[in-house]
Design an enzyme around this catalytic site. Structure first.
Site, mmCIF file in Angstrom:
data_model
loop_
_atom_site.group_PDB
_atom_site.id
_atom_site.type_symbol
_atom_site.label_atom_id
_atom_site.label_comp_id
_atom_site.label_asym_id
_atom_site.label_seq_id
_atom_site.Cartn_x
_atom_site.Cartn_y
_atom_site.Cartn_z
ATOM 1 N N HIS A 57 0.858 -1.141 0.072
ATOM 2 C CA HIS A 57 0.190 -0.130 0.022
ATOM 3 C C HIS A 57 0.840 1.179 -0.012
ATOM 4 O O HIS A 57 2.015 1.221 0.404
ATOM 5 C CB HIS A 57 -1.168 -0.108 1.293
ATOM 6 C CG HIS A 57 -2.100 -0.950 0.953
ATOM 7 N ND1 HIS A 57 -3.149 -0.924 2.133
ATOM 8 C CD2 HIS A 57 -2.231 -1.908 0.246
ATOM 9 C CE1 HIS A 57 -4.002 -2.058 1.509
ATOM 10 N NE2 HIS A 57 -3.458 -2.610 0.527
ATOM 11 N N GLU A 59 1.060 3.727 1.937
ATOM 12 C CA GLU A 59 1.454 4.271 3.253
ATOM 13 C C GLU A 59 2.771 3.418 3.478
ATOM 14 O O GLU A 59 3.942 4.108 3.828
ATOM 15 C CB GLU A 59 0.553 3.966 4.398
ATOM 16 C CG GLU A 59 -0.603 4.930 4.400
ATOM 17 C CD GLU A 59 -1.743 3.934 3.527
ATOM 18 O OE1 GLU A 59 -3.036 4.080 3.904
ATOM 19 O OE2 GLU A 59 -1.396 3.105 2.571
ATOM 20 N N CYS A 82 -5.808 1.476 6.416
ATOM 21 C CA CYS A 82 -6.761 0.229 6.572
ATOM 22 C C CYS A 82 -6.301 -0.312 8.021
ATOM 23 O O CYS A 82 -4.990 -0.008 8.236
ATOM 24 C CB CYS A 82 -6.535 -0.835 5.586
ATOM 25 S SG CYS A 82 -4.764 -1.401 5.327
ATOM 26 N N TRP A 177 -15.863 3.997 -40.527
ATOM 27 C CA TRP A 177 -15.730 4.648 -39.391
ATOM 28 C C TRP A 177 -16.400 5.964 -39.515
ATOM 29 O O TRP A 177 -16.202 6.838 -40.405
ATOM 30 C CB TRP A 177 -14.221 4.668 -38.930
ATOM 31 C CG TRP A 177 -13.393 3.470 -38.974
ATOM 32 C CD1 TRP A 177 -12.654 2.858 -39.777
ATOM 33 C CD2 TRP A 177 -13.726 2.372 -37.750
ATOM 34 N NE1 TRP A 177 -12.172 1.821 -39.223
ATOM 35 C CE2 TRP A 177 -12.709 1.459 -38.100
ATOM 36 C CE3 TRP A 177 -14.487 2.506 -36.720
ATOM 37 C CZ2 TRP A 177 -12.567 0.429 -37.159
ATOM 38 C CZ3 TRP A 177 -14.230 1.516 -35.708
ATOM 39 C CH2 TRP A 177 -13.361 0.390 -35.787
ATOM 40 N N ARG A 191 -10.762 2.006 -22.667
ATOM 41 C CA ARG A 191 -10.857 0.596 -22.537
ATOM 42 C C ARG A 191 -9.950 0.072 -21.586
ATOM 43 O O ARG A 191 -10.310 -0.806 -20.659
ATOM 44 C CB ARG A 191 -10.890 -0.014 -23.804
ATOM 45 C CG ARG A 191 -12.075 0.031 -24.604
ATOM 46 C CD ARG A 191 -11.911 -0.644 -25.964
ATOM 47 N NE ARG A 191 -12.922 -0.861 -26.664
ATOM 48 C CZ ARG A 191 -13.074 -1.262 -28.132
ATOM 49 N NH1 ARG A 191 -11.889 -1.795 -28.527
ATOM 50 N NH2 ARG A 191 -14.176 -1.136 -28.967
ATOM 51 N N VAL A 306 -29.290 -0.050 -25.807
ATOM 52 C CA VAL A 306 -28.707 -0.339 -24.441
ATOM 53 C C VAL A 306 -28.310 1.123 -23.799
ATOM 54 O O VAL A 306 -29.017 1.025 -22.395
ATOM 55 C CB VAL A 306 -27.458 -1.042 -24.651
ATOM 56 C CG1 VAL A 306 -26.592 -1.151 -23.344
ATOM 57 C CG2 VAL A 306 -27.609 -2.277 -25.271
#
Length: 379
Positions: A57, A59, A82, A177, A191, A306
């Site tokens: 992590h 830290e 954490c 296109w 993506r 969609v």
């Protein structure tokens, strides 16, 4: 405010920590991006950022680099440390062992395993704790993580490539296109940043896309390809099912089919069945299932039906809209957003934080989405 620490100084060091966190963009999911800086007497003596799930992590990295200089210093971290053991030891243990006297955390961690427990432990141990420094910037940095943790749904980005008159194909179905090579290059970068791409069966059949991130660095095995299957099964020869695009494929179907075990390769996709919603896969239920499987961000690339359902169900959080200087026309030519639409303007989704950019000859609009009612209605 603790003596010797001004708000401007705290913000300055927190901005540095946020910039560090951003260096791992696209590689930490399902963990958040986190940056940390150790400051002693106004000077940075250690810094680090979380590079990938399973690695150290932020830290721990910053403290290790600070070494003995961490004793009595201030730790700036973009998210609450954490206090539980996951793939790595608790960060609170490392903070206390290093002798840090003050912790400045931008925001409290929304993860139920943390959610204030880390900060509470530090306070009990006598560490001075300051929170809320650039909290909104911290939340924005990890918007997918926050939405998943607080609502059980992934962060959804709608990407569209359209003509000036809002068409995504001609009346014959031709779509390659509409947008420029520069816009398509940005699409591959998008993506690379998400956990999954979602497309409808019409888009798969019409465009036969690979649905992969090409020409950019990205995590191996991502993005997962989520295909919506209609009443007819998708052809097995589709390119997105081929070895050219070696990422998991999940086919969501409203047809009565039993669940199968996860596929070992993209050539053998997993089918996930849902109760039919007007003959279609219910998007909200699908997204909840994706969240359950660890998917925190989804890029919807079409088609119009969609996206129409996604906006109607208030599921889209962010849009990236490419508009090309073409006029296609035609009542039967598919539009970027279909569905029933709204009856009144006060029901329309509104865009906030709008930015524009030029990509070749195209115009790209990017913005967050706000809805006129509750943003995340209960299921």
């Amino acid at each position: 405010m603790v003596h010797g620490h001004s708000p401007s100084q705290d913000e300055r060091f927190m901005r540095q920590a946020l910039a560090l966190a951003l260096r791992a963009r696209g590689f930490t999911s399902p963990n958040p991006m986190v940056g940390a800086i150790v400051v002693r007497n106004g000077r940075v003596v250690g810094q680090g950022f979380h590079r990938r799930a399973g690695l150290a992590h932020a830290e721990a990295q910053a403290l290790r680099r600070a070494g003995r200089s961490a004793r009595g210093a201030t730790l700036y971290v973009t998210l609450e440390p954490c206090n539980h053991t996951g793939r790595t030891p608790p960060c609170c243990d490392a903070i206390l062992a290093a002798g840090i006297k003050r912790v400045v955390a931008a925001a409290q961690d929304p993860n139920p395993l943390v959610n204030g427990r880390g900060l509470a432990r530090l306070r009990r141990a006598g560490v001075r704790v300051t929170t809320g420094v650039l909290a909104e910037a911290s939340k924005r940095l990890n918007a997918p993580f926050w939405k998943t943790m607080t609502h059980g749904l992934p962060w959804v980005v709608a990407k569209v490539g359209q003509s000036l008159d809002g068409k995504i194909a001609t009346v014959s179905g031709e779509s390659r296109w509409i947008t420029s090579p520069a816009s398509r290059q940005v699409t591959h970068r998008l993506r690379a940043l998400v956990d999954a791409i979602l497309v409808g069966s019409r888009t798969v059949r019409a465009d036969d896309p690979l649905l992969s991130a090409r020409g950019v660095r990205h995590r191996a095995g991502f993005p997962v390809k989520v295909l919506l299957e209609g009443s007819r099964a998708l052809p097995t020869e589709m390119r997105c099912l081929s070895a050219q695009s070696p990422a998991p494929v999940w086919i969501a179907t409203a047809r009565a089919q039993a669940r199968r075990a996860p596929a070992a390769s993209a050539a053998a996709p997993e089918r996930i069945s849902f109760p039919s919603k007007n003959g279609r896969v219910p998007l909200r239920r699908l997204l909840r299932e994706l969240s359950r499987r660890g998917i925190q961000s989804v890029l919807i690339e079409g088609g119009g039906e969609v996206l129409g359902e996604a906006f109607a169900d208030k599921l889209v959080d962010h849009v990236v809209w490419f508009t090309a200087p073409l006029i296609i026309g035609g009542r039967a030519a598919p539009s970027s957003v279909a569905g029933e639409g709204v009856k009144y303007l006060n029901q329309a989704a509104r865009l906030t934080g709008v930015t524009y950019s030029r990509l070749g000859v195209d115009l790209c609009l990017e913005a967050d989405v706000e809805y006129p009612s509750a943003r995340y209605p209960k299921s």
